[in-house]
Motif scaffolding. Structure first.
Motif, PDB file in Angstrom:
ATOM      1  N   ALA B  13       0.844  -1.207   0.000  1.00  0.00           N
ATOM      2  CA  ALA B  13       0.000   0.000   0.000  1.00  0.00           C
ATOM      3  C   ALA B  13       0.877   1.254   0.000  1.00  0.00           C
ATOM      4  CB  ALA B  13      -0.933  -0.011   1.209  1.00  0.00           C
ATOM      5  N   ILE B  14       1.939   1.232   0.814  1.00  0.00           N
ATOM      6  CA  ILE B  14       2.825   2.403   0.902  1.00  0.00           C
ATOM      7  C   ILE B  14       3.586   2.597  -0.414  1.00  0.00           C
ATOM      8  CG2 ILE B  14       4.904   3.277   2.046  1.00  0.00           C
ATOM      9  CD1 ILE B  14       3.724   1.911   4.620  1.00  0.00           C
ATOM     10  N   ALA B  15       4.067   1.483  -0.975  1.00  0.00           N
ATOM     11  CA  ALA B  15       4.777   1.581  -2.255  1.00  0.00           C
ATOM     12  C   ALA B  15       3.846   2.136  -3.330  1.00  0.00           C
ATOM     13  CB  ALA B  15       5.303   0.205  -2.658  1.00  0.00           C
ATOM     14  N   ARG B  16       2.593   1.644  -3.321  1.00  0.00           N
ATOM     15  CA  ARG B  16       1.647   2.096  -4.350  1.00  0.00           C
ATOM     16  C   ARG B  16       1.360   3.585  -4.198  1.00  0.00           C
ATOM     17  NH1 ARG B  16      -3.819  -1.012  -4.473  1.00  0.00           N
ATOM     18  NH2 ARG B  16      -4.198   0.700  -3.040  1.00  0.00           N
ATOM     19  N   LYS B  17       1.250   4.028  -2.951  1.00  0.00           N
ATOM     20  CA  LYS B  17       1.045   5.466  -2.704  1.00  0.00           C
ATOM     21  C   LYS B  17       2.192   6.281  -3.310  1.00  0.00           C
ATOM     22  CE  LYS B  17       2.736   7.179   1.099  1.00  0.00           C
ATOM     23  NZ  LYS B  17       3.651   8.268   0.743  1.00  0.00           N
ATOM     24  N   ASP B  18       3.451   5.863  -3.010  1.00  0.00           N
ATOM     25  CA  ASP B  18       4.603   6.613  -3.514  1.00  0.00           C
ATOM     26  C   ASP B  18       4.646   6.583  -5.032  1.00  0.00           C
ATOM     27  OD1 ASP B  18       5.328   7.227  -0.995  1.00  0.00           O
ATOM     28  OD2 ASP B  18       7.376   6.430  -1.119  1.00  0.00           O
ATOM     29  N   LEU B  19       4.368   5.412  -5.597  1.00  0.00           N
ATOM     30  CA  LEU B  19       4.449   5.287  -7.057  1.00  0.00           C
ATOM     31  C   LEU B  19       3.323   6.084  -7.726  1.00  0.00           C
ATOM     32  CD1 LEU B  19       5.445   1.532  -7.296  1.00  0.00           C
ATOM     33  CD2 LEU B  19       6.881   3.521  -7.804  1.00  0.00           C
ATOM     34  N   THR B  20       2.154   6.130  -7.083  1.00  0.00           N
ATOM     35  CA  THR B  20       1.056   6.921  -7.645  1.00  0.00           C
ATOM     36  C   THR B  20       1.414   8.406  -7.666  1.00  0.00           C
ATOM     37  OG1 THR B  20      -0.463   5.313  -6.703  1.00  0.00           O
ATOM     38  CG2 THR B  20      -1.426   7.388  -7.454  1.00  0.00           C
ATOM     39  N   VAL B  21       1.963   8.874  -6.547  1.00  0.00           N
ATOM     40  CA  VAL B  21       2.384  10.282  -6.489  1.00  0.00           C
ATOM     41  C   VAL B  21       3.394  10.560  -7.605  1.00  0.00           C
ATOM     42  CG1 VAL B  21       3.649  11.980  -5.112  1.00  0.00           C
ATOM     43  CG2 VAL B  21       1.951  10.509  -4.014  1.00  0.00           C
ATOM     44  N   GLU B  22       4.345   9.621  -7.761  1.00  0.00           N
ATOM     45  CA  GLU B  22       5.383   9.821  -8.761  1.00  0.00           C
ATOM     46  C   GLU B  22       4.806   9.768 -10.181  1.00  0.00           C
ATOM     47  OE1 GLU B  22       8.395  10.897  -8.239  1.00  0.00           O
ATOM     48  OE2 GLU B  22       8.595  10.926 -10.416  1.00  0.00           O
ATOM     49  N   LEU B  23       3.876   8.849 -10.399  1.00  0.00           N
ATOM     50  CA  LEU B  23       3.273   8.729 -11.733  1.00  0.00           C
ATOM     51  C   LEU B  23       2.481   9.987 -12.086  1.00  0.00           C
ATOM     52  CD1 LEU B  23       1.868   5.114 -12.208  1.00  0.00           C
ATOM     53  CD2 LEU B  23       3.469   6.363 -13.668  1.00  0.00           C
ATOM     54  N   ARG B  24       1.836  10.592 -11.077  1.00  0.00           N
ATOM     55  CA  ARG B  24       1.013  11.768 -11.374  1.00  0.00           C
ATOM     56  C   ARG B  24       1.862  13.014 -11.581  1.00  0.00           C
ATOM     57  NH1 ARG B  24      -3.882  10.473  -7.259  1.00  0.00           N
ATOM     58  NH2 ARG B  24      -4.682   8.697  -8.432  1.00  0.00           N
ATOM     59  N   THR B  25       2.968  13.113 -10.854  1.00  0.00           N
ATOM     60  CA  THR B  25       3.785  14.331 -11.013  1.00  0.00           C
ATOM     61  C   THR B  25       4.941  14.107 -11.986  1.00  0.00           C
ATOM     62  OG1 THR B  25       5.228  13.712  -9.189  1.00  0.00           O
ATOM     63  CG2 THR B  25       3.312  15.046  -8.649  1.00  0.00           C
ATOM     64  N   ALA B  27       7.835  14.310 -11.473  1.00  0.00           N
ATOM     65  CA  ALA B  27       8.878  15.319 -11.290  1.00  0.00           C
ATOM     66  C   ALA B  27      10.229  14.667 -11.036  1.00  0.00           C
ATOM     67  CB  ALA B  27       8.503  16.228 -10.124  1.00  0.00           C
ATOM     68  N   ALA B  28      10.285  13.770 -10.059  1.00  0.00           N
ATOM     69  CA  ALA B  28      11.575  13.192  -9.693  1.00  0.00           C
ATOM     70  C   ALA B  28      12.090  12.275 -10.793  1.00  0.00           C
ATOM     71  CB  ALA B  28      11.447  12.422  -8.384  1.00  0.00           C
ATOM     72  N   PHE B  29      11.173  11.501 -11.389  1.00  0.00           N
ATOM     73  CA  PHE B  29      11.629  10.575 -12.421  1.00  0.00           C
ATOM     74  C   PHE B  29      12.208  11.334 -13.610  1.00  0.00           C
ATOM     75  CE2 PHE B  29      11.102   8.053 -16.246  1.00  0.00           C
ATOM     76  CZ  PHE B  29      11.815   6.927 -15.872  1.00  0.00           C
ATOM     77  N   ALA B 107       9.173   1.102  -3.582  1.00  0.00           N
ATOM     78  CA  ALA B 107       8.912   2.221  -4.499  1.00  0.00           C
ATOM     79  C   ALA B 107      10.225   2.764  -5.057  1.00  0.00           C
ATOM     80  CB  ALA B 107       8.141   3.316  -3.767  1.00  0.00           C
ATOM     81  N   ASN B 108      11.242   2.866  -4.190  1.00  0.00           N
ATOM     82  CA  ASN B 108      12.548   3.347  -4.655  1.00  0.00           C
ATOM     83  C   ASN B 108      13.174   2.397  -5.664  1.00  0.00           C
ATOM     84  OD1 ASN B 108      12.535   5.682  -3.146  1.00  0.00           O
ATOM     85  ND2 ASN B 108      13.522   4.724  -1.382  1.00  0.00           N
ATOM     86  N   LEU B 109      12.961   1.093  -5.449  1.00  0.00           N
ATOM     87  CA  LEU B 109      13.520   0.105  -6.374  1.00  0.00           C
ATOM     88  C   LEU B 109      12.919   0.290  -7.766  1.00  0.00           C
ATOM     89  CD1 LEU B 109      15.283  -2.434  -6.782  1.00  0.00           C
ATOM     90  CD2 LEU B 109      13.286  -3.797  -6.174  1.00  0.00           C
ATOM     91  N   ILE B 110      11.590   0.455  -7.811  1.00  0.00           N
ATOM     92  CA  ILE B 110      10.931   0.663  -9.103  1.00  0.00           C
ATOM     93  C   ILE B 110      11.459   1.944  -9.756  1.00  0.00           C
ATOM     94  CG2 ILE B 110       8.693   1.059 -10.233  1.00  0.00           C
ATOM     95  CD1 ILE B 110       9.048  -1.774  -9.157  1.00  0.00           C
ATOM     96  N   PHE B 111      11.644   2.975  -8.928  1.00  0.00           N
ATOM     97  CA  PHE B 111      12.151   4.249  -9.426  1.00  0.00           C
ATOM     98  C   PHE B 111      13.550   4.071 -10.038  1.00  0.00           C
ATOM     99  CE2 PHE B 111      14.538   8.144  -8.922  1.00  0.00           C
ATOM    100  CZ  PHE B 111      13.655   9.124  -9.335  1.00  0.00           C
ATOM    101  N   VAL B 112      14.447   3.433  -9.280  1.00  0.00           N
ATOM    102  CA  VAL B 112      15.830   3.269  -9.743  1.00  0.00           C
ATOM    103  C   VAL B 112      15.873   2.410 -11.013  1.00  0.00           C
ATOM    104  CG1 VAL B 112      18.040   2.195  -9.139  1.00  0.00           C
ATOM    105  CG2 VAL B 112      16.885   3.656  -7.497  1.00  0.00           C
TER     106      VAL B 112
END
Lengths: 252, 230
Positions: B13-25, B27-29, B107-112
Motif C-alpha cells: 500500500a505504501i509503495a503504491r502510494k509513492d508510485l502513484t504520487v510519482e506517476l502523477r507528477t 517530477a523526480a523521475f 517504491a525506490n527500487l521501481i524508481f531506480v
C-alpha cells in the motif's frame, strides 16, 4: 568521575556545576596520558636508534613499526570497541555506551589517519608507487571515510537520543560493510593481477626487531587507552554540561 | 478494513502510494532520467576515443550514473513525507515499522530500475556497444541485483538524513561508501559481459551482489525501526 556539585535547582547551583565542569576541562588527561606519551617517545627512539636497518628495504622498513601497530590499534581496539558499544547501546540504551562508541570512533580515526599517511610513505620507496589498488589499502581508506561520515552524522543531529540511535545503526551497518569492500577489492585484484604483488608477508623477525614491534604495540595500545579516557571525559562534560553527566540525563 | 493489514499488504500500500504520487507528477523521475542522459553526454565529451576504447569506459560510466541518479531518487523518498508531517501519519498507522521501510524501499527500487531503463540504452547508444540478447539479459540481471542492495541501504540512510540538520547533503556521505562494493561488482560483471567473456566470471561478481542483498536487505529492514522511535 568525582561529582563535586549537583544541580539542586537555582542559578547558583548551575554555576557551581559549570565551574566543576570547567575544572575537569583543564585537566582532561591525567597520569595515564603522560605515561603513554613517554612510552611512545621511548618507542620512537628505539625504532630510530636501537633497531637494526632491514637489509632489503633499508630505513623505510622502520615505518612498519608505526604503521602496523597503528592499524592494529585502530581496527582491533578502536573499531571493535565502537561496534560492540553500538550494539550494546541499541540494547541497553545507556548514554555512556554511545559516548564510548563516539569516542572510539574519533580516536580510531586518528590512528587510521596515521596508517593512511605512513602507508604511502613506505610504499613509494619499496613498492615504487604511493598508492595501489591493494585490498587492505582500499578497505582502510573506505573505513576512514565511513568514520568521517559517522562523525559528520553526529554533528548533524541535535537530539541526544536520536543521535545515539542513528550513530549506532550506522556503526553496525559499517561493521557489516567492511568484509564486502575487502571482498570486492580482493576479487578485483585477483581478476586483474597487478604488476607489483610485493606483499610484506610476515617473515620471522630477528629478536631486536620483534622487541621493537612488541614495544610499539604496547605503547600504541596505552596511548589509545589514554586518548580514549581523555576524550570520553570531554564527551561526558559536553553531553551533560556537568561533571556528573549521567545524573542529568536520567532526569531529563 | 477493520483488521490491520499484514506486513506485505501494508508495504505494498505504501509503495503504491509513492508510485502513484510519482506517476502523477513525474517530477523526480524526469529529473533523474534527464540527469542520466546529461551525465552520459558529459562523460562522452570528456572522453578521448583514441586513448580509451569505449568498451572499457562504458561500464564505469554506466555505474557512476547509476549511483548518482539513485541518490537523486533516494533523497526524495523521505523528504516528500516531511510536508504537512505526512510521516507522522505513516508512523501512527497500525502497521509494523518494517512495512513502512519495505514499502518505501520497493517504491525506490521501481524508481531506480525505471531510471536504468533510460540510462542503459543511452550509454549503449553513446558508446556504440553491440549487445546480444544474452548480454542484455545478463545486464538486466546485474542491474536488478545491484539496485536491490543500493536501494536497501539508500532508503535507510534517506530516512535518517532527512531528520538531520544537513538533510539531503548527508545522504551521499553516508551512502556512497556502502555503494562501493555494489558498484565495483556490478561494473566488473558488466565489463565481462560486454566483452563477451564466459558468463562464469560475471557470475562470480553477481554472487557478491547476491550476498550484499542477502545481508543488507534484512539488516536495513531491522535497523529502520531504531531510527524512528522516540
Amino acid at each position: 568521575m568525582g561529582a563535586t556539585a549537583r544541580p539542586d535547582g537555582g542559578g547558583s547551583a548551575a554555576s557551581v556545576t559549570r565551574d566543576a565542569a570547567l575544572a575537569q576541562l583543564d585537566r582532561p588527561y591525567g597520569a595515564v596520558f603522560w605515561v603513554a606519551i613517554a612510552a611512545v617517545i621511548a618507542t620512537l627512539v628505539r625504532i630510530a636508534y636501537f633497531t637494526p636497518i632491514e637489509a632489503s628495504q633499508g630505513p623505510a622498513q622502520k615505518i612498519f613499526y608505526i604503521h602496523v601497530p597503528a592499524a592494529v590499534t585502530a581496527l582491533y581496539l578502536a573499531f571493535a570497541l565502537m561496534a560492540v558499544a553500538s550494539v550494546l547501546y541499541l540494547w541497553l540504551r545507556d548514554p555512556k555506551l554511545d559516548r564510548v562508541a563516539a569516542t572510539s570512533a574519533e580516536v580510531g580515526l586518528a590512528f587510521t589517519t596515521v596508517v593512511l599517511v605512513t602507508g604511502p610513505l613506505w610504499a613509494k620507496p619499496v613498492w615504487g608507487t604511493w598508492w595501489s589498488g591493494d585490498a587492505r589499502l582500499t578497505s582502510t581508506l573506505f573505513l576512514w571515510l565511513i568514520i568521517l561520515g559517522y562523525l559528520i552524522l553526529r554533528q548533524a543531529v541535535e537530539d541526544r537520543a536520536q543521535r545515539a540511535r542513528y550513530s549506532a545503526v550506522l556503526a553496525i551497518l559499517a561493521g557489516l560493510l567492511i568484509p564486502f569492500i575487502h571482498l570486492s577489492v580482493y576479487l578485483f585484484r585477483t581478476l586483474h593481477p597487478q604488476p607489483i604483488v610485493l606483499k610484506p608477508s610476515a617473515p620471522s623477525l630477528p629478536p631486536e626487531m620483534l622487541a621493537t614491534l612488541l614495544m610499539s604495540f604496547a605503547s600504541f595500545a596505552l596511548l589509545f587507552v589514554a586518548l580514549l579516557r581523555a576524550r570520553y571525559r570531554l564527551a561526558t562534560i559536553a553531553d551533560g554540561g556537568l561533571a556528573d553527566g549521567t545524573a542529568s540525563e536520567r532526569d531529563g | 478494513m477493520s483488521e490491520p493489514p499484514g506486513v506485505i499488504a501494508a508495504a505494498w500500500a505504501i509503495a503504491r502510494k509513492d508510485l502513484t504520487v510519482e506517476l502523477r507528477t513525474r517530477a523526480a523521475f524526469l529529473s533523474a532520467a534527464v540527469f542520466s542522459v546529461l551525465a552520459a553526454a558529459i562523460f562522452l565529451y570528456t572522453w578521448d576515443p583514441t586513448a580509451v576504447a569505449s568498451i572499457d569506459l562504458a561500464p564505469g560510466v554506466l555505474w557512476v550514473i547509476f549511483t548518482f541518479a539513485g541518490l537523486l531518487g533516494l533523497n526524495r523518498s523521505f523528504s516528500a513525507e516531511l510536508a504537512d508531517r505526512a510521516i507522522d501519519g505513516l508512523l501512527i498507522a497500525p502497521v509494523r515499522r518494517e512495512a513502512v521501510f519495505l514499502g518505501k524501499a520497493f517504491a525506490n527500487l521501481i524508481f531506480v530500475l525505471g531510471v536504468q531503463v533510460v540510462a542503459i540504452p543511452t550509454v549503449v547508444l553513446f558508446y556504440n556497444l553491440s549487445l546480444g540478447w544474452g548480454a542484455s539479459a545478463a545486464i538486466a540481471g546485474i542491474t536488478v541485483l545491484a539496485s536491490v542492495g543500493l536501494v536497501a541501504v539508500g532508503t535507510l540512510f534517506s530516512a535518517m538524513a532527512v531528520n538531520t540538520r544537513l538533510a539531503e547533503l548527508l545522504l551521499p556521505v553516508l551512502a556512497l561508501p556502502f555503494f562501493v562494493p555494489v558498484v565495483t561488482a556490478a561494473a566488473q560483471a558488466t565489463v565481462l559481459v560486454i566483452n563477451g567473456r564466459p558468463l562464469s566470471g560475471a557470475v562470480d561478481w553477481m554472487r557478491v551482489l547476491v550476498a550484499f542483498d542477502l545481508v543488507f536487505v534484512p539488516a536495513c529492514t531491522m535497523a529502520y525501526p531504531f531510527t524512528i522511535e522516540s
